[in-house]
Design a protein around this motif. Structure first.
Motif, PDB file in Angstrom:
ATOM      1  N   MET A 272      12.861  60.641  57.637  1.00 13.16           N
ATOM      2  CA  MET A 272      11.810  59.888  57.359  1.00 13.16           C
ATOM      3  C   MET A 272      10.485  60.202  57.918  1.00 13.16           C
ATOM      4  O   MET A 272      10.697  60.081  59.574  1.00 13.16           O
ATOM      5  CB  MET A 272      12.481  58.253  56.898  1.00 13.16           C
ATOM      6  N   TYR A 273       9.654  60.767  57.552  1.00 15.78           N
ATOM      7  CA  TYR A 273       7.847  60.213  58.507  1.00 15.78           C
ATOM      8  C   TYR A 273       7.535  58.803  57.671  1.00 15.78           C
ATOM      9  O   TYR A 273       7.342  58.589  56.456  1.00 15.78           O
ATOM     10  CB  TYR A 273       7.504  61.812  57.212  1.00 15.78           C
ATOM     11  N   ASN A 274       6.969  58.110  59.122  1.00 16.82           N
ATOM     12  CA  ASN A 274       6.697  57.248  58.752  1.00 16.82           C
ATOM     13  C   ASN A 274       5.371  56.993  58.991  1.00 16.82           C
ATOM     14  O   ASN A 274       4.905  56.951  60.217  1.00 16.82           O
ATOM     15  CB  ASN A 274       7.998  55.692  59.307  1.00 16.82           C
ATOM     16  N   LEU A 275       4.357  56.657  57.870  1.00 15.61           N
ATOM     17  CA  LEU A 275       2.608  57.464  58.307  1.00 15.61           C
ATOM     18  C   LEU A 275       2.772  55.652  57.636  1.00 15.61           C
ATOM     19  O   LEU A 275       1.607  56.244  56.721  1.00 15.61           O
ATOM     20  CB  LEU A 275       2.542  58.391  57.932  1.00 15.61           C
ATOM     21  N   ASN A 276       2.257  55.297  58.668  1.00 17.68           N
ATOM     22  CA  ASN A 276       2.091  53.488  57.332  1.00 17.68           C
ATOM     23  C   ASN A 276       0.772  53.549  58.244  1.00 17.68           C
ATOM     24  O   ASN A 276       0.292  53.674  58.529  1.00 17.68           O
ATOM     25  CB  ASN A 276       3.276  52.131  57.937  1.00 17.68           C
ATOM     26  N   THR A 277       0.354  52.377  57.356  1.00 21.95           N
ATOM     27  CA  THR A 277      -0.914  51.906  57.996  1.00 21.95           C
ATOM     28  C   THR A 277      -1.008  50.173  57.688  1.00 21.95           C
ATOM     29  O   THR A 277      -0.755  49.857  56.848  1.00 21.95           O
ATOM     30  CB  THR A 277      -2.453  52.390  58.094  1.00 21.95           C
ATOM     31  N   LYS A 278      -1.994  49.809  58.770  1.00 18.74           N
ATOM     32  CA  LYS A 278      -2.114  47.998  58.609  1.00 18.74           C
ATOM     33  C   LYS A 278      -2.512  47.857  59.408  1.00 18.74           C
ATOM     34  O   LYS A 278      -2.706  48.271  60.760  1.00 18.74           O
ATOM     35  CB  LYS A 278      -0.217  47.249  59.517  1.00 18.74           C
TER      36      LYS A 278
END
Lengths: 469, 290
Positions: A272-278
């Motif tokens: 998985m490529y986890n390209l998350n923005t928080k």
């Protein structure tokens, strides 16, 4: 000859089970205006959202990939399926959830956690929420916990969604924020009215079952003045050979003197490529507390950002990252002080083993008007072998003299002195080393509710053996 | 004039921070070539007023007093087996692009002392390769920046050899509208077993209009190493001010004293009375110290 500690890989058997794809709707892979229109139609978007998605797609197409961070060459956007709707529509009764989905979440312990320790729970399977429930007494206190689409169509919350959605993380922020704006689906909306203190947490769990797919849930939380919320998110996926993509977005609004604790245990599969923005915006006297455990993913870019926007606002980030074989996890946090007397603290740990790469990356910005602000950063990295890698890339940008900013970082191996000390107290070497390594994660586990701390410790499953020279 | 991207950060980070490098136009002037075969028993003093290519080899001390404007300085150091080289650079006024590159063989020791005494606009890059086993690199860097002046430093210490040691201590004072960026990297390469590296920066901010950027990086591809870095940025501790006020010292004098004491610890490392005296004269602190 020096002895080496052997730390086992995380046991993923709990998370690697999967079911044959059984979805009602698979859109074609790739990202085109036609696909965006299809998603929009499928979800019954209001006109403004349809326009928003198409505009975000334009931004995505013209935005370049980041010039820093781990490589994302293995991610072919033309192969990613951006929308998969499971056969089930959203339910508030667990018995109505289809059997295989129910079994998935039961294996992950979600219904049990709901019964024992949660005020409400949401479960997303691929692109859509399949279950959402909140305790009666919590709902009666005025707390809203629902899926974002329902809130967007509810006249009571529609305007609130419109005025907050992707305002903290605009699609222009970076390429994958633009992608999210175009194809987002699922996620949660939480509203905690002023003065309401929710003493037990809410939880959302995200499961990506389909292969070669993306998950793009959007979480929007508004905690009004003097309120309190602890929100927990968990995520996992089975492993496939095709790359998967998670490009979620979390936007948090913390009111005056309110507190929001946002805890994440991320355990995506290693494809998985986890390209998350928080991102969180914190008003006067408010607090945002991030607790983050990153264990999964092939590649991660994850840096929750806190914008301290009111006098006396406070941010805390506590995180641990465990990078094993085949993983390149680039994690950290960003804090912007843009009001007087704001304070922040980061405390992070990372472990690299079996060729894994972990990078701690941070930014602390103190703007001209943030007089009287204070910030401290502490990061510690543990290298468990010489085929792994651990980097630390913090940055500080300070624009006023009336502030105090401190930073300290340490990198190394298990201390021989510490092992010696524990052995002098009667422990054998293996137990002493095991104790040191598991204690390394304490900064995160002590910040989680007991049930989740235990889950995290199970997840790490640090197993120690003897010498291999 | 040709524009070049200089002082590239060893591991690029968030673009919006604007710390991944700096652009400058470099003058085309031909440099003066200087070759120094330093001598253990004497100090080589150089007054640099224009673009210069300097090569230093063999044990000894070289002191560069730099007053150049629009100059490009290349300083290349090779410290052979067991050699001990001290390089002292004092940057005054003017503007320069400076680059120091150093290669250290087994058990070699390089000591670098840099003082930036309010240069107008200076870009300074330092690349140290500790290829040799048990090689040692120590550096003491001090800066005082005022007005609209700007300083951009990039220190990159690559520890390749086994049991190498590096230690960097940076102290600085910013006033007025001064802007400073310090990037410092400790880069433990695979094979550098038994190595240690440390880096620390202390920045005193004396006006609300200053801008400070600090990027302390550790890159690590070896298990058996110990690396630390730290940074402390801010104003003078109120307790110190209170203590000194209780001794009858006026507040403005206290700020001055504490600011200069930051640089004093770097000046005292120079180890050459003549240079130390001239630096103190420039700072106006000679009488107090006498």
């Amino acid at each position: 000859m020096k002895q080496k500690t052997q730390v086992a890989d995380i046991d993923r058997s709990l998370y690697d089970f999967r079911y044959e794809e059984d979805a009602a709707d698979f859109l074609s892979s790739g990202i085109t205006p036609e696909i965006i229109r299809e998603i929009s139609e499928e979800k019954g978007d209001p006109e403004w959202m349809r326009e928003f998605r198409l505009h975000a797609l334009e931004i995505f197409n013209r935005t370049k990939m980041p010039v820093w961070g781990p490589p994302v060459d293995g991610l072919n956007m033309d192969n990613i399926v951006t929308y998969i709707r499971p056969k089930s529509r959203m339910n508030s009764d667990w018995n109505d959830v289809p059997e295989n989905i129910k079994e998935t979440f039961e294996k992950l312990g979600i219904p049990q956690a709901e019964r024992e320790s949660l005020a409400g729970v949401g479960a997303q399977y691929d692109s859509e929420l399949v279950y959402h429930n909140v305790r009666k007494e919590v709902a009666e206190s005025g707390v809203v916990y629902t899926d974002l689409e329902s809130a967007m169509h509810d006249p009571k919350y529609a305007e609130m969604i419109r005025t907050h959605f992707m305002k903290l993380v605009p699609p222009t922020d970076h390429k994958f924020a633009a992608l999210h704006g175009a194809v987002w689906s699922g996620g949660s909306f939480v509203y905690v009215p002023a003065g309401v203190r929710l003493e037990i947490p809410l939880q959302s769990y995200f499961r990506l079952n389909a292969k070669g797919a993306g998950q793009f849930e959007h979480t929007l939380i508004i905690v009004e003045d003097n309120a309190y919320l602890h929100f927990i998110e968990g995520c996992s996926a089975p492993k496939y050979y095709e790359a998967g993509l998670h490009a979620g977005c979390v936007e948090l609004y913390v009111g005056k003197h309110a507190t929001l604790r946002y805890s994440t245990i991320e355990n995506w599969s290693k494809n998985m490529y986890n390209l998350n923005t928080k991102r969180a915006l914190v008003a006067e006297g408010g607090r945002i507390e991030w607790v983050s455990g990153s264990f999964g993913s092939h590649v991660s870019y994850l840096y929750p950002m806190s914008i301290l926007n009111g006098r006396g606002a406070h941010a805390e980030f506590t995180g641990i990252t465990f990078a094993g074989a085949g993983q390149n996890l680039d994690t950290g946090a960003k804090i912007v002080h843009q009001a007087p007397e704001t304070t922040s603290h980061m405390d992070t740990k990372s472990i690299s083993k079996s060729g894994g790469i972990s990078t701690f990356r941070s930014a602390v910005v103190v703007k001209e008007n943030a007089v009287g602000s204070r910030s401290s950063v502490s990061c510690e990295s543990l290298m468990l072998d010489d085929i792994s890698r651990s980097d630390t890339v913090p940055a500080m940008d300070i624009r006023t003299d009336k502030c105090d900013v401190g930073h300290e970082a340490k990198i190394g191996r298990i201390s021989d002195d510490a092992v010696f000390y524990l052995m002098s107290r009667g422990l054998d070497e293996q137990t002493a080393r095991a104790m040191i390594v598991s204690g390394f994660a304490d900064n995160v586990s002590k910040e989680l509710p007991l049930e989740y701390a235990m889950e995290m410790n199970n997840l790490i499953r640090l197993e120690m053996t003897g010498n291999v020279g | 004039m040709a524009t070049q991207k200089l002082n590239l950060l060893s591991a690029p980070t968030f673009s919006w921070l604007d710390v991944n490098g700096v652009e400058r136009e470099l003058p085309d002037a031909s440099p003066e070539i200087i070759r120094v075969n330093a001598n253990e028993d004497r100090i080589t003093r150089l007054h640099i007023t224009g673009s210069t290519d300097l090569t230093v080899q063999s044990s000894g001390t070289v002191i560069m007093n730099i007053t150049a404007d629009d100059a490009v300085l290349h300083t290349q150091i090779h410290a052979g087996y067991g050699e001990q080289i001290r390089l002292i650079q004092v940057f005054q006024n003017g503007s320069a692009v400076s680059e120091v590159t150093a290669d250290l063989d087994d058990t070699a020791h390089l000591e670098l002392i840099q003082l930036y005494l309010n240069p107008v606009d200076t870009v300074s890059g330092i690349q140290v390769h500790q290829n040799g086993r048990k090689s040692v690199f120590t550096s003491h860097i001090g800066y005082l920046l005022d007005g609209d002046n700007a300083l951009d430093i990039n220190l990159d210490v690559v520890q390749n050899g086994k049991k190498t040691e590096s230690d960097t201590d940076v102290k600085g004072v910013l006033r007025g509208h001064a802007k400073k960026t310090f990037r410092g990297t400790i880069d433990f390469r695979n094979g550098a077993a038994g190595s240690v590296g440390a880096e620390h920066e202390e920045v005193l901010l004396m006006d609300e209009t200053v801008q400070n950027k600090t990027v302390p990086v550790i890159l690590c591809a070896e298990e058996d190493v110990a690396g630390t870095h730290g940074a402390s940025i801010g104003q003078i501790d109120a307790k110190h001010i209170f203590y000194l006020q209780s001794r009858g010292i006026p507040e403005d004098k206290i700020y001055e004293m504490i600011a200069l004491s930051k640089l004093g610890s770097v000046i005292s490392k120079i180890g050459d009375a003549e240079t130390e005296s001239s630096v103190r004269k420039l700072l106006g602190t000679e009488e107090e110290d006498a």
